[in-house]
Design a protein around this motif. Sequence first.
Motif, mmCIF file in Angstrom:
data_model
loop_
_atom_site.group_PDB
_atom_site.id
_atom_site.type_symbol
_atom_site.label_atom_id
_atom_site.label_comp_id
_atom_site.label_asym_id
_atom_site.label_seq_id
_atom_site.Cartn_x
_atom_site.Cartn_y
_atom_site.Cartn_z
ATOM 1 N N MET A 61 -68.035 -12.975 2.830
ATOM 2 C CA MET A 61 -67.080 -11.875 2.751
ATOM 3 C C MET A 61 -67.064 -11.024 3.987
ATOM 4 N N GLY A 174 -53.659 -21.072 -5.540
ATOM 5 C CA GLY A 174 -53.241 -22.076 -6.514
ATOM 6 C C GLY A 174 -53.522 -23.488 -6.036
ATOM 7 N N LEU A 175 -53.412 -23.704 -4.722
ATOM 8 C CA LEU A 175 -53.643 -25.050 -4.203
ATOM 9 C C LEU A 175 -55.117 -25.382 -4.087
ATOM 10 N N PRO A 200 -44.812 -29.666 0.285
ATOM 11 C CA PRO A 200 -44.180 -28.463 0.838
ATOM 12 C C PRO A 200 -44.849 -27.159 0.428
ATOM 13 N N PHE A 204 -45.048 -23.763 2.549
ATOM 14 C CA PHE A 204 -44.481 -22.556 1.966
ATOM 15 C C PHE A 204 -45.477 -21.402 2.050
ATOM 16 N N LEU B 104 -33.526 -18.219 -1.718
ATOM 17 C CA LEU B 104 -34.981 -18.163 -1.835
ATOM 18 C C LEU B 104 -35.434 -18.698 -3.188
ATOM 19 N N VAL B 107 -35.108 -22.554 -3.267
ATOM 20 C CA VAL B 107 -36.161 -23.172 -2.456
ATOM 21 C C VAL B 107 -37.508 -23.048 -3.150
ATOM 22 N N THR B 108 -37.797 -21.843 -3.653
ATOM 23 C CA THR B 108 -39.083 -21.626 -4.302
ATOM 24 C C THR B 108 -39.245 -22.546 -5.501
ATOM 25 N N VAL B 111 -39.808 -26.162 -4.365
ATOM 26 C CA VAL B 111 -41.124 -26.362 -3.742
ATOM 27 C C VAL B 111 -42.235 -26.257 -4.775
ATOM 28 N N LEU B 112 -42.226 -25.170 -5.541
ATOM 29 C CA LEU B 112 -43.334 -24.949 -6.460
ATOM 30 C C LEU B 112 -43.290 -25.919 -7.635
ATOM 31 N N THR B 115 -45.093 -29.445 -6.910
ATOM 32 C CA THR B 115 -46.454 -29.385 -6.383
ATOM 33 C C THR B 115 -47.443 -29.622 -7.514
ATOM 34 N N THR B 116 -48.506 -30.364 -7.214
ATOM 35 C CA THR B 116 -49.575 -30.477 -8.196
ATOM 36 C C THR B 116 -50.565 -29.361 -7.930
ATOM 37 N N TRP B 117 -50.638 -28.445 -8.859
ATOM 38 C CA TRP B 117 -51.527 -27.303 -8.675
ATOM 39 C C TRP B 117 -52.914 -27.666 -9.137
ATOM 40 N N ARG B 118 -53.863 -26.979 -8.594
ATOM 41 C CA ARG B 118 -55.243 -27.217 -8.962
ATOM 42 C C ARG B 118 -55.504 -26.514 -10.299
ATOM 43 N N TYR B 140 -68.244 -9.447 -5.416
ATOM 44 C CA TYR B 140 -67.109 -8.727 -4.848
ATOM 45 C C TYR B 140 -67.423 -7.262 -4.596
#
Lengths: 478, 165
Positions: A61, A174-175, A200, A204, B104, B107-108, B111-112, B115-118, B140
């Motif tokens: 951090m 998220g990725l 993409p 993005f 926008l 496109v969003t 794109v989203l 996508t394969t999200w984790r 934190y």
Amino acid sequence: MNYSLLLPEIFLLLWTLFIFVLDFFWDKSKTHSLGWLSLLGLGITAGLLFGSGKGNLFGNMFLSDGFSFYFKLVFLSAAFLAILSSIDFVKKIDKYRGEYFGLILLSTLGMMFLCSAGELITLYIALELTTIPLFVLAAYLKSDSRSAEAGIKYVILGAISSAILIYGISIIYGLTGATDLALIQFSLASQHLKFGALGPALIFGIIFFIAGFGFKLALVPFHVWAPDVYQGAPTPITAFLSVASKGAGLAAFVRIFFVSFNVFQPDWVMIIAVLASLGMILGNIVALMQTNIKRMLAYSSIAQIGYILIGVVAFSWRGISSLSFYMFAYLFANMGAFIGAITFSNVTGSDEIKDYAGLSRKSPGLALCMTVFLLSLVGIPPLAGFVGKYYIFASAIERGHIGIVIIAILTSVIALYYYVGVVREMYFRKSEKEFSFSIPFSLKLALFICVIGVLLAGLFPTPFIDAATQAAQVFYYW
Amino acid sequence: MENSVQSAIFYILAAIIVCSAVLVVTLKNIFHSLLFLVLTFFSVAGIYVLLHAEFLAAVQVLIYVGAITVLLIFAIMMTAQIYSPALRQSNQQVIPGIIVVGILLVVTLTVLGNTTWRVSEKLPASQSVNLIGKSLLTTYVLPFEVVSVVLITALIGAIIIARRD
């Protein structure tokens, strides 16, 4: 854990609170002298910074490394010069003088956290700590409608850019499922190996990061707020905004892009190259038409960030070293030019370039200083700006980016015209108005420091380049 | 079965959020805008509940629905001429704005959506409060402390800007 790494930040925070409290008890007519105390605090912080070691805290951090050390020195110097040039200025404000200095210190603290952040949540919060005091400072002259306008514009665009950045962060989270910069790099790289192209969404996310930081850096096309805010804000704050705030954004930007997104370098280097070229072209051409020195310097700083980003485009160890050095040269030259403008407007009450006519006869010292700063911003040898530009162009040519260097050299020629335009006013035009010049000690000192900085870094660049190289070694893997 | 109920609830909440958010920025009466803002905040809290983030939902209700709304009501009541018919929520840039937002959005979504999200395999924690408290003061702790500095900065700044000379 070695908590002493945080010592400079903790000290600066305590000193700031001390200034806020002291402001209550201080003689109200002498609160401008709190500025000298703030300067002392910055000096001690710099001393502690030299004493503190290298390492990480709380995982990744808080990173205390060569890169953060170098940039923290840049921020502390910028804050030092901004406060020094404000001491005379705050006499014009009747209230909240102590808070004025305190807010500059808080913003500096935010920048110090920002360039040390190795994790996106810390980074975002540090960014907020950097900008919130600047919103207030931009609107500090409440009776002046331009200052109020600057404050409002800056708040709204600052909030939007933060929102864009947060959205980018959420996409990257998220990725990868991580906010730690190194972990993001690891996760993205392993996914890249496993599945090939990442699709993409990553691009993005990266675009959102570029847009979010683009606002902070006043990068074309995210620059529209800069001239109005720079013109309306109190001039010492404008100087601080144009150097320290940009430097902080740049440091965070470099860390994110060189650590987290390094695998995808071909994807984003092109975007940065285009934006940097646009900045150099548009900033310099629009600066030609300005009649107000603060607006001219605002457009010139839009162009300067383009030059600085060439170091990012080079994407090499030498690129970072050269942009760090350029930042240092830009610090003294740009702060100096603004301090010259402050000095001039304190006496004459004007920021118009045509009023600079005949300055060389009325105040030869100030005219000479301004000339040095402006020529350094163009990049005339033997001043710091020349070494900075030379080194940054060399780093780009080394990696085969000839096109952007050609654009940079051509636009530098345009820049020569408007910077020298001010010099011509000062030396070759006769003035219509008569006024007597007496420059207060604090401003003289600030101008002197800037001139020494510009000359020293220009004539004997080796130790400074060595320091910048050490800063760049953090990203040693290139 | 449970999944489809969950998605149904999600879509209902999302629809409420979007519709009331649009109303917030289009209604003429600023007090009505505020009421729809409350509805937006409430529905967001609902989404947090759906995601098993009960603590976050409670915080959302307390801070956004409670504190911020009260603050806004005070701000509206203390501002003179806020009901003036001359006030408009839109300006001549509304059409370019809609076009940009529309592009926008498309496109969003593309794109989203592609996508394969984790997705985390871990089950949601049953006692999220403990975990949040613990990680705020361990992992934190640095951002947590810096936030307090941000708050004091905002307080000082607000006083300087708002206080009459």
